[in-house]
Design a protein around this motif. Structure first.
Motif, PDB file in Angstrom:
ATOM      1  N   GLU A  70      15.474  -5.647   2.313  1.00 29.71           N
ATOM      2  CA  GLU A  70      15.936  -4.310   1.935  1.00 29.71           C
ATOM      3  C   GLU A  70      17.041  -4.397   0.894  1.00 29.71           C
ATOM      4  OE1 GLU A  70      17.122  -2.013   5.271  1.00 29.71           O
ATOM      5  OE2 GLU A  70      15.344  -2.514   6.464  1.00 29.71           O
ATOM      6  N   ARG A  71      17.980  -5.304   1.119  1.00 29.18           N
ATOM      7  CA  ARG A  71      19.127  -5.408   0.209  1.00 29.18           C
ATOM      8  C   ARG A  71      18.697  -5.938  -1.163  1.00 29.18           C
ATOM      9  NH1 ARG A  71      21.221  -7.454   5.002  1.00 29.18           N
ATOM     10  NH2 ARG A  71      21.446  -9.584   4.241  1.00 29.18           N
ATOM     11  N   ILE A  72      17.735  -6.859  -1.181  1.00 33.35           N
ATOM     12  CA  ILE A  72      17.255  -7.399  -2.460  1.00 33.35           C
ATOM     13  C   ILE A  72      16.596  -6.294  -3.285  1.00 33.35           C
ATOM     14  CG2 ILE A  72      15.532  -8.904  -3.533  1.00 33.35           C
ATOM     15  CD1 ILE A  72      16.125 -10.975  -1.386  1.00 33.35           C
ATOM     16  N   ASP A 107      11.469   7.268  -5.798  1.00 35.44           N
ATOM     17  CA  ASP A 107      12.880   7.055  -5.481  1.00 35.44           C
ATOM     18  C   ASP A 107      13.049   5.704  -4.792  1.00 35.44           C
ATOM     19  OD1 ASP A 107      12.759   7.395  -2.433  1.00 35.44           O
ATOM     20  OD2 ASP A 107      11.856   9.261  -3.138  1.00 35.44           O
ATOM     21  N   HIS A 108      14.304   5.267  -4.733  1.00 33.39           N
ATOM     22  CA  HIS A 108      14.595   3.944  -4.193  1.00 33.39           C
ATOM     23  C   HIS A 108      14.149   3.803  -2.741  1.00 33.39           C
ATOM     24  CE1 HIS A 108      17.889   2.797  -7.346  1.00 33.39           C
ATOM     25  NE2 HIS A 108      16.779   3.201  -7.887  1.00 33.39           N
ATOM     26  N   ALA A 109      14.399   4.827  -1.942  1.00 31.86           N
ATOM     27  CA  ALA A 109      14.075   4.732  -0.520  1.00 31.86           C
ATOM     28  C   ALA A 109      12.585   4.483  -0.305  1.00 31.86           C
ATOM     29  CB  ALA A 109      14.510   6.005   0.207  1.00 31.86           C
ATOM     30  N   THR A 110      11.753   5.141  -1.108  1.00 30.91           N
ATOM     31  CA  THR A 110      10.306   4.963  -0.984  1.00 30.91           C
ATOM     32  C   THR A 110       9.894   3.532  -1.316  1.00 30.91           C
ATOM     33  OG1 THR A 110       9.872   7.285  -1.527  1.00 30.91           O
ATOM     34  CG2 THR A 110       8.065   5.727  -1.862  1.00 30.91           C
ATOM     35  N   LEU A 111      10.431   3.000  -2.397  1.00 28.89           N
ATOM     36  CA  LEU A 111      10.077   1.646  -2.807  1.00 28.89           C
ATOM     37  C   LEU A 111      10.640   0.603  -1.848  1.00 28.89           C
ATOM     38  CD1 LEU A 111      10.542   1.977  -6.672  1.00 28.89           C
ATOM     39  CD2 LEU A 111       8.400   1.868  -5.391  1.00 28.89           C
ATOM     40  N   VAL A 112      11.828   0.848  -1.329  1.00 29.42           N
ATOM     41  CA  VAL A 112      12.408  -0.099  -0.364  1.00 29.42           C
ATOM     42  C   VAL A 112      11.537  -0.153   0.892  1.00 29.42           C
ATOM     43  CG1 VAL A 112      14.351  -0.506   1.192  1.00 29.42           C
ATOM     44  CG2 VAL A 112      14.775   0.064  -1.213  1.00 29.42           C
ATOM     45  N   ARG A 113      11.114   1.001   1.392  1.00 24.82           N
ATOM     46  CA  ARG A 113      10.261   1.025   2.582  1.00 24.82           C
ATOM     47  C   ARG A 113       8.945   0.285   2.346  1.00 24.82           C
ATOM     48  NH1 ARG A 113      12.059   6.444   3.016  1.00 24.82           N
ATOM     49  NH2 ARG A 113      10.132   7.161   2.004  1.00 24.82           N
ATOM     50  N   ALA A 114       8.407   0.419   1.142  1.00 16.32           N
ATOM     51  CA  ALA A 114       7.108  -0.189   0.844  1.00 16.32           C
ATOM     52  C   ALA A 114       7.199  -1.691   0.586  1.00 16.32           C
ATOM     53  CB  ALA A 114       6.484   0.507  -0.362  1.00 16.32           C
ATOM     54  N   LEU A 115       8.253  -2.122  -0.071  1.00  9.43           N
ATOM     55  CA  LEU A 115       8.317  -3.505  -0.547  1.00  9.43           C
ATOM     56  C   LEU A 115       9.184  -4.428   0.295  1.00  9.43           C
ATOM     57  CD1 LEU A 115       8.642  -2.730  -4.353  1.00  9.43           C
ATOM     58  CD2 LEU A 115       6.631  -3.629  -3.188  1.00  9.43           C
ATOM     59  N   ALA A 116      10.192  -3.900   0.956  1.00  9.37           N
ATOM     60  CA  ALA A 116      11.129  -4.753   1.696  1.00  9.37           C
ATOM     61  C   ALA A 116      10.448  -5.623   2.754  1.00  9.37           C
ATOM     62  CB  ALA A 116      12.231  -3.910   2.330  1.00  9.37           C
ATOM     63  N   PRO A 117       9.473  -5.104   3.526  1.00  2.11           N
ATOM     64  CA  PRO A 117       8.827  -5.970   4.524  1.00  2.11           C
ATOM     65  C   PRO A 117       8.157  -7.194   3.904  1.00  2.11           C
ATOM     66  CG  PRO A 117       8.365  -3.666   5.008  1.00  2.11           C
ATOM     67  CD  PRO A 117       9.007  -3.697   3.655  1.00  2.11           C
ATOM     68  N   THR A 118       7.559  -7.031   2.728  1.00  2.00           N
ATOM     69  CA  THR A 118       6.918  -8.168   2.058  1.00  2.00           C
ATOM     70  C   THR A 118       7.962  -9.168   1.585  1.00  2.00           C
ATOM     71  OG1 THR A 118       5.060  -6.803   1.339  1.00  2.00           O
ATOM     72  CG2 THR A 118       5.443  -8.840   0.134  1.00  2.00           C
ATOM     73  N   ILE A 119       9.037  -8.676   0.981  1.00  2.00           N
ATOM     74  CA  ILE A 119      10.119  -9.557   0.542  1.00  2.00           C
ATOM     75  C   ILE A 119      10.711 -10.299   1.735  1.00  2.00           C
ATOM     76  CG2 ILE A 119      12.411  -9.651  -0.529  1.00  2.00           C
ATOM     77  CD1 ILE A 119      10.227  -9.072  -2.527  1.00  2.00           C
TER      78      ILE A 119
END
Length: 208
Positions: A101-103, A187-199
């Protein structure tokens, strides 16, 4: 008839100029040009401050004078609008299981601040310029991503850094270069939710 020379020892080399070149701007430009060559040829770890200074024809102290460190010289050579040390200081503290999430949050914050800026230009040039591709690879592997995960990755640090880097470069290309919708305006929140689990899986999970 001129006597033949019997002494075959090489002529003494002219002493290399030390210290600052006559023009301060010339010294800085020479160091940047030499740094780009050295980082492309030798990689970040292989390039040394002394070697870069020798290529530029100045004393090694000039690197510290103008840039402070090899890392800062690398950032200047890539024309990056960010300082990896500041990013590390802001991203590393906290729950290791929320590092993804932080990345993503930091990545979007830095890039959106300049509309993609130099980073987008660098990503765009990777496909046609080997120099840009190698510089970006060195940045991801040795200056930023590897240092973000090496303390928490359970194994295969290099592979994990590559996988995370591929996601970030892909996001940068889609959002700032190709401007692929709806990713470009999400928005950032949408992309963080989508991508953070993969990262996060790439950083600490089972790679199979």
């Amino acid at each position: 008839m001129t006597p033949s020379r019997t002494d075959t020892s090489p002529e003494p080399a002219a002493p290399r100029r030390r210290g600052r070149r006559p023009g301060g701007g010339d010294t800085r430009s020479a160091l940047l040009a030499a740094a780009r060559e050295a980082f492309v040829e030798l990689g970040y770890d292989g390039a040394t401050v002394r070697g870069i200074a020798e290529r530029a024809g100045v004393d090694a102290a000039m690197v510290n004078h103008w840039f402070g460190s090899k890392e800062q010289l690398f950032i200047a050579a890539m024309q990056l609008p960010l300082d990896p040390t500041l990013i590390l200081d802001q991203v590393l503290p906290g729950d290791p299981e929320r590092l993804g999430e932080r990345i993503i949050t930091m990545f979007l914050t830095v890039w959106d601040a300049t509309g993609g800026g130099q980073l987008a230009a660098l990503v765009q040039s990777v496909s046609s310029h080997q120099e840009a591709a190698k510089m970006l690879r060195e940045f991801i592997m040795n200056v930023l991503i590897k240092r973000l995960i090496e303390a928490i990755a359970p194994d295969r640090v290099a592979m994990r850094a590559n996988l995370i880097g591929s996601q970030l470069i892909g996001l940068g290309m889609a959002r700032y270069v190709v401007k692929l919708e709806p990713m470009a305006s999400a928005d950032h929140a949408t992309l963080v939710r989508a991508l953070a689990p993969t990262i996060q899986r790439y950083a600490t999970g089972d790679l199979g």
